[in-house]
Write an enzyme that holds these catalytic residues in place. Structure first.
Site, PDB file in Angstrom:
ATOM      1  N   ARG A  16       0.811  -1.225   0.000  1.00  9.14           N
ATOM      2  CA  ARG A  16       0.000   0.000   0.000  1.00  9.14           C
ATOM      3  C   ARG A  16       0.844   1.275   0.000  1.00  9.14           C
ATOM      4  O   ARG A  16       0.324   2.366  -0.226  1.00  9.14           O
ATOM      5  CB  ARG A  16      -0.956  -0.011   1.203  1.00  9.14           C
ATOM      6  N   GLN A  78      12.890 -14.613   6.436  1.00  6.21           N
ATOM      7  CA  GLN A  78      11.587 -15.236   6.232  1.00  6.21           C
ATOM      8  C   GLN A  78      11.331 -15.258   4.724  1.00  6.21           C
ATOM      9  O   GLN A  78      10.950 -14.262   4.127  1.00  6.21           O
ATOM     10  CB  GLN A  78      10.480 -14.456   6.947  1.00  6.21           C
ATOM     11  N   GLY A  83       2.829 -14.875   7.834  1.00  3.63           N
ATOM     12  CA  GLY A  83       2.233 -14.391   9.068  1.00  3.63           C
ATOM     13  C   GLY A  83       3.258 -14.044  10.132  1.00  3.63           C
ATOM     14  O   GLY A  83       4.440 -14.419  10.054  1.00  3.63           O
ATOM     15  N   ASP A 106       7.192  -1.133  11.485  1.00  8.47           N
ATOM     16  CA  ASP A 106       6.483   0.037  10.953  1.00  8.47           C
ATOM     17  C   ASP A 106       5.832   0.856  12.065  1.00  8.47           C
ATOM     18  O   ASP A 106       4.898   1.615  11.819  1.00  8.47           O
ATOM     19  CB  ASP A 106       5.432  -0.388   9.927  1.00  8.47           C
ATOM     20  N   SER A 408      39.176  42.443  -4.736  1.00  8.19           N
ATOM     21  CA  SER A 408      38.020  41.934  -5.479  1.00  8.19           C
ATOM     22  C   SER A 408      38.428  41.302  -6.813  1.00  8.19           C
ATOM     23  O   SER A 408      39.422  41.695  -7.434  1.00  8.19           O
ATOM     24  CB  SER A 408      37.038  43.073  -5.747  1.00  8.19           C
TER      25      SER A 408
END
Length: 461
Positions: A16, A78, A83, A106, A408
């Protein structure tokens, strides 16, 4: 403070978020969400942190390699996201006896104080599992805490598996647990995927432990905002605003004035001394350290910089550099990495300093570039100074010693040295050493051609 391990679940895709990055690698200011979680565990006293990786494991490992934590950090892979229970099971071979805190990667707003309270409560009551619960007005999406009429915890039911009555429960599970490692391992062996999602839930271990006579309870927290998780860019922006408010308020309580908290962004590692004022549209990141009685901003960026007392940084950028005391930077100056500016100095309008040392009481007031240079004390760099430090292949050093005056529109072609108290006339290109107390002039003699315009028929019609 009790010893414990930490497991952070960071294997998911986070679809998402609509991103090529794993969800946990999205940043709030200068840290990823995953790092905020790891830092909270570290500050709470975790002796070992295990990050459960999965989606784009290489990117997550790259992020972990950048951290400099006081505790050990390792990863467990994993391969298939089956799950939360399955994810924790992947970490079990790396866990020793004792207690372990399990959290999701998260949830960057969880603080070390909450983790310490969780572990202390767990140990003091001798439980097999203690989880945090909180009460929200809209519990949609959360697992529900199910209790008996006497308040005793019986189980946690996920949203999609809950009945109509259970959906009305507002006490929810924000997925923060403390387990006894041995009992957690035994319970994980008994969980099944007999649910609507066909996944192995860590929440099922609660009911298993209770049925086996285990001692389990939910510690109610009245700060639900702390447990907000991020699943979309909208939620990331919301959590970022909360983090922004948390950080700015902590600085204000310590004696810093922040004129507009809505447009001020300060990283979690930044240190600011009292009586400094931060003006609107200012970002301060990394390990920046700012002294007292400073004025920073408006419209300034400070990153990994150290700024001394009573210094002003106005409409300017300072990165990976050190600025002394009573110094003025800007407006519109750019202090690039590996630069040091001394005390009582002035780096003014549209001056760029790169990988250079600027001494005390030295001034470069406007429109100059000073790169790969060593500039002494009490030096005047007039408008339009350029250190020509690059020959197309290598960078070279320009040295300007104490008390020198550079006029300068001067080009200093490195490698070159302007000795102590020397003068360089305006418009000069310097290619050789200028001795102490000498004057260098390197420009064409002015010539006047009378009536040149008329003779060349350049009068306007």
């Amino acid at each position: 403070m009790h010893n414990f391990a930490g497991v952070v679940l960071a294997a998911g895709i986070g679809s998402r978020m609509k991103s090529k990055l794993p969800k946990v690698l999205h940043k709030i200011f200068d840290k990823t969400m995953l790092e905020y979680c790891a830092r909270a565990l570290e500050k709470a006293g975790a002796t070992h942190i295990i990050i459960v990786t999965g989606h784009k494991e290489d990117l997550v490992k790259q992020e972990i390699s950048k951290w400099k934590l006081c505790c050990d950090v390792s990863t467990a892979y994993q391969e298939n996201q089956r799950g939360t229970g399955h994810a924790v099971k992947m970490a079990m071979p790396l866990l020793k006896q004792g207690n372990v805190v399990v959290m999701c990667g998260d949830g960057p707003l969880i603080t070390e104080h909450t983790l310490i309270e969780l572990v202390n409560d767990h140990v003091a009551n001798g439980r097999q599992c203690t989880l945090v619960s909180t009460i929200v007005d809209n519990p949609f999406g959360y697992g529900r805490i199910i209790r008996k009429s006497n308040g005793e915890l019986t189980k946690i039911v996920e949203e999609r598996d809950s009945t109509k009555k259970e959906k009305l429960v507002k006490e929810v599970n924000p997925s923060l647990y403390c387990f006894n490692v041995t009992h957690l391992g035994q319970a994980l062996e008994k969980i099944t995927n007999d649910n609507a999602a066909r996944e192995y839930y860590i929440t099922d271990t609660i009911e298993i432990l209770l049925k086996n006579g285990g001692k389990v309870d939910a510690k109610l927290s009245f700060t639900p905002q702390e447990f907000l998780s991020v699943n979309t860019r909208i939620e990331l922006a919301h959590v970022t605003k909360i983090m922004q408010q948390r950080i700015t308020e902590s600085h204000m309580l310590n004696g810093v004035t922040i004129v507009d908290t809505a447009t001020t962004y300060i990283g979690s590692n930044v240190q600011i001394a009292q009586d400094t004022i931060i003006y609107p549209n200012t970002t301060i990141e990394g390990n920046s350290k700012i002294g007292s009685n400073c004025n920073i901003g408006p419209n300034s960026v400070v990153k990994n910089a150290e700024i001394g007392d009573c210094t002003n940084v106005i409409n300017s950028t300072v990165t990976d550099s050190i600025i002394g005391e009573n110094t003025d930077i800007g407006p519109y100056a750019h202090i690039r990495p590996e630069s040091t500016v001394g005390d009582n100095a002035r780096i003014g309008n549209f001056v760029e300093i790169k990988k250079s040392t600027i001494g005390n009481d030295t001034k470069a007031a406007h429109h100059s570039y000073v790169g790969d240079a060593i500039v002494g004390n009490n030096v005047n760099l007039s408008c339009g100074i350029i250190t020509a430090n690059y020959d197309g292949k290598n960078k070279h050093i320009t040295t300007i010693e104490d008390g020198a005056f550079v006029g300068s529109n001067v080009n200093l072609v490195a490698p070159v040295t302007i000795c102590k108290n020397a003068y360089v006339a305006a418009g000069t290109t310097v290619t050789h050493k200028v001795p102490e107390n000498a004057l260098a002039i390197g420009r064409a003699r002015q010539e006047i051609k009378e009536e040149w315009k008329t003779k060349n028929n350049l009068e306007k019609s």
